[in-house]
Design an enzyme around this catalytic site. Structure first.
Site, PDB file in Angstrom:
ATOM      1  N   GLN A 156       0.888  -1.169   0.000  1.00 14.13           N
ATOM      2  CA  GLN A 156       0.000   0.000   0.000  1.00 14.13           C
ATOM      3  C   GLN A 156       0.920   1.212   0.000  1.00 14.13           C
ATOM      4  OE1 GLN A 156      -3.212   0.887  -0.366  1.00 14.13           O
ATOM      5  NE2 GLN A 156      -2.475   2.972  -0.084  1.00 14.13           N
ATOM      6  N   GLN A 158       0.260   4.554  -1.203  1.00 15.60           N
ATOM      7  CA  GLN A 158      -0.284   5.878  -0.897  1.00 15.60           C
ATOM      8  C   GLN A 158      -0.363   6.057   0.620  1.00 15.60           C
ATOM      9  OE1 GLN A 158      -4.282   6.694  -2.297  1.00 15.60           O
ATOM     10  NE2 GLN A 158      -3.907   8.877  -2.457  1.00 15.60           N
ATOM     11  N   PRO A 283      -6.080  -2.401   4.752  1.00 13.03           N
ATOM     12  CA  PRO A 283      -6.580  -1.325   5.634  1.00 13.03           C
ATOM     13  C   PRO A 283      -7.575  -0.372   4.984  1.00 13.03           C
ATOM     14  CG  PRO A 283      -4.359  -0.818   4.889  1.00 13.03           C
ATOM     15  CD  PRO A 283      -4.677  -2.194   4.376  1.00 13.03           C
ATOM     16  N   GLY A 286     -10.612   0.404  -0.858  1.00 10.73           N
ATOM     17  CA  GLY A 286     -10.027   0.121  -2.156  1.00 10.73           C
ATOM     18  C   GLY A 286      -8.855   1.030  -2.409  1.00 10.73           C
ATOM     19  N   MET A 287      -7.999   0.616  -3.323  1.00 10.16           N
ATOM     20  CA  MET A 287      -6.863   1.449  -3.720  1.00 10.16           C
ATOM     21  C   MET A 287      -6.751   1.369  -5.235  1.00 10.16           C
ATOM     22  SD  MET A 287      -4.429   3.460  -2.899  1.00 10.16           S
ATOM     23  CE  MET A 287      -3.503   4.222  -4.223  1.00 10.16           C
ATOM     24  N   GLU A 288      -6.709   2.550  -5.833  1.00 12.80           N
ATOM     25  CA  GLU A 288      -6.834   2.682  -7.285  1.00 12.80           C
ATOM     26  C   GLU A 288      -5.554   2.381  -8.045  1.00 12.80           C
ATOM     27  OE1 GLU A 288      -6.885   5.074  -4.960  1.00 12.80           O
ATOM     28  OE2 GLU A 288      -6.068   6.975  -5.658  1.00 12.80           O
ATOM     29  N   HIS A 312     -15.894   3.914  -7.449  1.00 13.43           N
ATOM     30  CA  HIS A 312     -14.976   4.932  -6.928  1.00 13.43           C
ATOM     31  C   HIS A 312     -13.544   4.677  -7.433  1.00 13.43           C
ATOM     32  CE1 HIS A 312     -13.399   7.756  -3.821  1.00 13.43           C
ATOM     33  NE2 HIS A 312     -12.348   6.957  -3.890  1.00 13.43           N
ATOM     34  N   GLU A 313     -13.073   3.465  -7.249  1.00 16.13           N
ATOM     35  CA  GLU A 313     -11.683   3.184  -7.655  1.00 16.13           C
ATOM     36  C   GLU A 313     -11.523   3.285  -9.170  1.00 16.13           C
ATOM     37  OE1 GLU A 313      -9.871   3.448  -5.237  1.00 16.13           O
ATOM     38  OE2 GLU A 313     -11.290   2.950  -3.646  1.00 16.13           O
ATOM     39  N   HIS A 316     -11.084   6.821 -10.266  1.00 17.23           N
ATOM     40  CA  HIS A 316      -9.714   7.315 -10.084  1.00 17.23           C
ATOM     41  C   HIS A 316      -8.857   7.110 -11.337  1.00 17.23           C
ATOM     42  CE1 HIS A 316      -9.179   8.792  -6.032  1.00 17.23           C
ATOM     43  NE2 HIS A 316      -9.640   7.697  -5.463  1.00 17.23           N
ATOM     44  N   GLU A 335      -9.675  13.104  -4.553  1.00 17.12           N
ATOM     45  CA  GLU A 335     -10.801  12.381  -3.940  1.00 17.12           C
ATOM     46  C   GLU A 335     -12.155  13.062  -4.162  1.00 17.12           C
ATOM     47  OE1 GLU A 335     -10.534   9.407  -3.112  1.00 17.12           O
ATOM     48  OE2 GLU A 335      -8.382   9.181  -2.812  1.00 17.12           O
ATOM     49  N   ASP A 393      -1.370  11.493   5.810  1.00 21.01           N
ATOM     50  CA  ASP A 393      -2.488  10.675   6.258  1.00 21.01           C
ATOM     51  C   ASP A 393      -3.512  11.517   7.033  1.00 21.01           C
ATOM     52  OD1 ASP A 393      -3.255   7.989   5.994  1.00 21.01           O
ATOM     53  OD2 ASP A 393      -2.998   7.698   8.159  1.00 21.01           O
ATOM     54  N   TYR A 401     -12.955  14.234   0.512  1.00 19.98           N
ATOM     55  CA  TYR A 401     -13.855  13.370  -0.255  1.00 19.98           C
ATOM     56  C   TYR A 401     -15.207  14.036  -0.500  1.00 19.98           C
ATOM     57  CZ  TYR A 401     -10.821   9.269   0.387  1.00 19.98           C
ATOM     58  OH  TYR A 401      -9.771   8.392   0.352  1.00 19.98           O
ATOM     59  N   ARG A 572     -10.088  -3.103   7.955  1.00 19.65           N
ATOM     60  CA  ARG A 572     -10.335  -1.855   7.231  1.00 19.65           C
ATOM     61  C   ARG A 572     -10.523  -0.710   8.227  1.00 19.65           C
ATOM     62  NH1 ARG A 572     -15.309  -1.119   2.986  1.00 19.65           N
ATOM     63  NH2 ARG A 572     -14.941   1.082   2.525  1.00 19.65           N
TER      64      ARG A 572
HETATM   65  N1  BES Z   1      -6.963   6.393  -2.683  1.00 16.71           N
HETATM   66  C1  BES Z   1      -7.872   6.032  -1.669  1.00 16.71           C
HETATM   67  C2  BES Z   1      -7.249   5.323  -0.504  1.00 16.71           C
HETATM   68  C3  BES Z   1      -6.151   6.097   0.193  1.00 16.71           C
HETATM   69  C4  BES Z   1      -6.206   7.470   0.362  1.00 16.71           C
HETATM   70  C5  BES Z   1      -5.073   5.428   0.705  1.00 16.71           C
HETATM   71  C6  BES Z   1      -5.163   8.143   0.990  1.00 16.71           C
HETATM   72  C7  BES Z   1      -4.049   6.106   1.358  1.00 16.71           C
HETATM   73  C8  BES Z   1      -4.098   7.466   1.494  1.00 16.71           C
HETATM   74  C9  BES Z   1      -9.034   5.189  -2.216  1.00 16.71           C
HETATM   75  O1  BES Z   1      -9.424   5.552  -3.483  1.00 16.71           O
HETATM   76  C10 BES Z   1     -10.217   5.426  -1.343  1.00 16.71           C
HETATM   77  O2  BES Z   1     -10.658   6.543  -1.291  1.00 16.71           O
HETATM   78  N2  BES Z   1     -10.734   4.403  -0.687  1.00 16.71           N
HETATM   79  C11 BES Z   1     -11.901   4.502   0.156  1.00 16.71           C
HETATM   80  C12 BES Z   1     -13.105   3.980  -0.533  1.00 16.71           C
HETATM   81  C13 BES Z   1     -14.003   4.965  -1.126  1.00 16.71           C
HETATM   82  C14 BES Z   1     -15.262   4.298  -1.660  1.00 16.71           C
HETATM   83  C15 BES Z   1     -14.318   6.185  -0.325  1.00 16.71           C
HETATM   84  C16 BES Z   1     -11.682   3.610   1.352  1.00 16.71           C
HETATM   85  O3  BES Z   1     -10.674   2.922   1.395  1.00 16.71           O
HETATM   86  O4  BES Z   1     -12.519   3.592   2.237  1.00 16.71           O
HETATM   87 ZN    ZN Z   2     -10.426   7.459  -3.507  1.00 16.78          ZN
END
Ligand code: BES
Ligand code: ZN
Length: 620
Positions: A156, A158, A283, A286-288, A312-313, A316, A335, A393, A401, A572
């Site tokens: 992971q 990002q 954790p 999803g991750m794009e 969502h992914e 991205h 986001e 973070d 978002y 998660r």
């Molecule tokens: N890119 C993010 C996950 C992320 C953001 C990882 C910042 C590390 C740092 C991913 O696209 C995301 O937003 N995931 C969300 C799901 C979404 C439907 C809101 C999640 O993991 O909950």
């Molecule tokens: Zn996202």
């Protein structure tokens, strides 16, 4: 004396082995800019070639990264980001030894790797291995997988964790192409955010190519006993064999999603789009990762009710992967656009009543977050953040978002959908494969939209640079949820189960119901609700999360065994956080939370573990 002699020999030998490389004589000034030590203004990073062996025994990736650079400024140094990495040697053009030194370690930023280079250096080969606790890498034991037979690894990267497994310029402002050769045992199939292999082979050697330039946070690798099932012409799903059929059932609409998204905002730029379903300790939702979204198994609800996460992914692939936030202060560009786009995909595929439910639930979450932040950290309610000196973070919240998405909805309302869609298409086309700052966005907005609609009331400065939620935040009126709200208030008042008619309920109806029950007034009804709807025993991670929060608020004892089980099996962060946050509100809850965390923390990814340790005020 004779006692000291052998020790000093050993010590000297150790010193010689560890210092065989030349160090940098005069270390340059090491400055952190945009969470990176790298000198990307002086040296262009064009491409990375990775050659890595995956060692599950040692929990280590070992090999080399060859960085192809253009030293256009003629600087004598290449500065890269590293953290928790062991650098073995550095060769220029993969032939001659280079001088290198590591800078002082800085919390969550890591250490600069300073390498002596020439004006005409084109290739720098860094030989290295990772540490077993590298934060980007999660090494799972067989018990933590669906099959229980083979270990599993996923990365992971990002926001700034790529540097814990690849020495690189770890800033989203830098885009580069990459290729890789990955070596692993023949029981495993490695996958990367690149052109993938679909089957295991007997050599245990796999080649990958990512010909489009990407930022480092999209570097990704997963290694497991994985299989593939196709879902359409250019898409499919990877999962452990035990999860493959369920996953394929859940994501059956993937081809329609890709087609719908492309119709909205332009051709899909990445060739294939596959989804990898990971074990539950992932954790995030999803991750794009380009070409291959990494996803939590908690969206496999069995009824396709949580697929907006895939939308969502997928979104991205445009907002984020094609047009990338230049710094983590501009994270809302990634986001906010993506949540907006996700809701448009859902509307296109499943209709407005459905997407309105999603949007109204999100808006409700945003309002809670804004209220909370206004008390504790009002500055964090701005879209444009200032994360200097902080962990990026910290910027991951409903503000980027959902406030981001609501801002874009507001503009859409002002100029109308056709003009807005034309603008978004132009934005993606103009900035594709580039990185953008908030100011770039504002400039483009003014030139391509505001100039054409001088009468539109678009208070973009207030939305972007001010705290709180502006007055012209759009309302969302989901008729479906209105129905649920009425049931909830009747139940709050009368406490009669028959007030709640769950025929035709989706996950979203449930969430809205649970969020509208007033915890205090229904304390005595928790058992009745539970026997009527079997909520404690639910297998839907979203519903479980909201129900368990309600249980904790009411210290509803019959749920605690299930809550413990949930905290032990789900990794998660989005689900763990509210449960622990509500637990720490009472002394008994703190004891319970700490006890469970001690047992569960090994199965949490560092990202989740750090967040929960903070909530419990434990130093990890
Ligand atoms: N890119 C993010 C996950 C992320 C953001 C990882 C910042 C590390 C740092 C991913 O696209 C995301 O937003 N995931 C969300 C799901 C979404 C439907 C809101 C999640 O993991 O909950
Ligand atoms: Zn996202």
């Amino acid at each position: 004396m004779k006692f000291y002699f052998p020790i000093s020999i050993t010590f000297l030998t150790m010193l010689m082995v560890s210092c065989t490389h030349k160090s940098i004589q005069h270390m340059p000034d090491l400055k952190v800019k945009n969470h990176s030590f790298s000198n990307y203004d002086s040296v262009a990073l064009k491409s990375i070639y990775l050659n890595l062996k995956v060692d599950f025994e040692k929990k280590e990736l070992a090999g080399k990264a060859i960085l192809e650079i253009d030293n256009h400024s003629g600087t004598p140094y290449l500065m890269l980001d590293t953290r928790q990495l062991q650098i073995d040697k550095v060769l220029l053009e993969d032939k001659t030894e280079a001088a290198f030194s590591l800078g002082k370690e800085q919390e969550f930023i890591g250490q600069a790797l300073v390498i002596g280079i020439e004006k005409n250096t084109h290739k720098v080969a860094v030989y290295y291995h990772t540490s077993p606790n590298a934060e980007a890498l999660m090494w799972l034991s067989p018990e933590q997988t669906a099959g229980k037979k083979y270990p599993f690894l996923f990365t992971q990267s990002q926001a700034i964790l790529a540097r814990t497994w690849v020495p690189c310029m770890d800033a989203p402002a830098v885009r580069f192409t990459y290729s890789a050769d990955i070596f692993c045992d023949t029981a495993f199939l490695p996958l990367m955010s690149a052109a993938n292999n679909f089957e295991r082979n007997k050599e245990g050697k796999y080649h990958f190519e990512m010909p489009q330039p990407i930022p480092s946070y999209l570097l990704a690798l997963a290694v497991g006993h994985l299989e593939f099932k196709t879902l359409g012409e250019n898409c499919g799903v990877f999962a452990e064999p035990e999860m493959l059929e369920k996953s394929a059932y859940e994501f059956v609409d993937l081809p329609k999603m890709i087609a719908g998204a492309s119709e909205l905002y332009g051709a899909y730029a990445w060739g294939r789009y596959d989804v990898l379903v990971l074990p539950p300790s992932f954790p995030f939702g999803g991750m794009e990762n380009p070409r291959i979204t990494f996803a939590t198994p908690t969206i496999i609800a069995g009824d396709r009710s949580l697929v907006s996460l895939v939308a969502h992914e997928l979104a991205h692939s445009w907002s984020g992967n094609l047009v990338t936030n230049q710094t983590w202060d501009d994270f809302w560009l990634n986001e906010g656009f993506t949540v907006y786009f996700e809701e448009r995909i859902m509307e296109k595929l499943y209709g407005k009543p459905y997407s309105d439910m999603l949007a109204e639930l999100s808006l409700g979450e945003l309002k809670v977050t804004v209220d909370d932040f206004m008390k504790s950290a009002p500055g964090d309610t701005k879209l444009k953040l200032n994360l200097t000196g902080r962990n990026p973070d910290d910027g991951v919240s409903d503000i980027a978002y959902i406030k981001g998405c609501m801002f874009l909805r507001m503009i859409e309302q002002q100029v109308g959908r056709p003009a807005w869609d034309q603008f978004v298409n132009a934005y993606f086309a103009h900035f594709k494969f580039k990185t953008v700052t908030t100011n770039d966005f504002i400039g483009f907005l003014k030139e391509n939209l505001l100039n054409k609609y001088p009468k539109a009331q678009i208070n973009y400065e207030e939305w972007i640079f001010n705290i709180g939620l502006p007055k012209n935040c759009p309302e969302i009126n989901s008729t479906e949820l209105k129905r649920v709200a009425a049931m909830a208030s009747e139940f709050n008042a009368t406490k009669k189960i028959k007030a709640i008619d769950t025929v035709g309920f989706t996950t979203h109806h449930w969430l809205y119901l649970l969020r509208n029950l007033s915890a205090d007034s229904i304390k005595s009804e928790m058992g009745a609700l539970d026997s009527a709807f079997h909520l404690t025993a639910s297998n839907n991670a979203e519903i479980q999360c909201d129900w368990y929060v309600l249980c904790i608020k009411n210290t509803y004892q019959p749920a605690y065994a299930s809550i413990e089980n949930y905290l032990m099996s789900v990794g998660r962060r989005k689900f763990l956080k509210p449960v622990y946050e509500n637990l720490v509100k009472t002394p008994e809850g703190i004891v319970f939370g700490k006890r469970v965390f001690e047992k569960a923390k090994e199965s949490y990814h560092a990202v989740s573990r750090n967040t929960i340790a903070n909530i419990l005020m434990i130093k990890e």
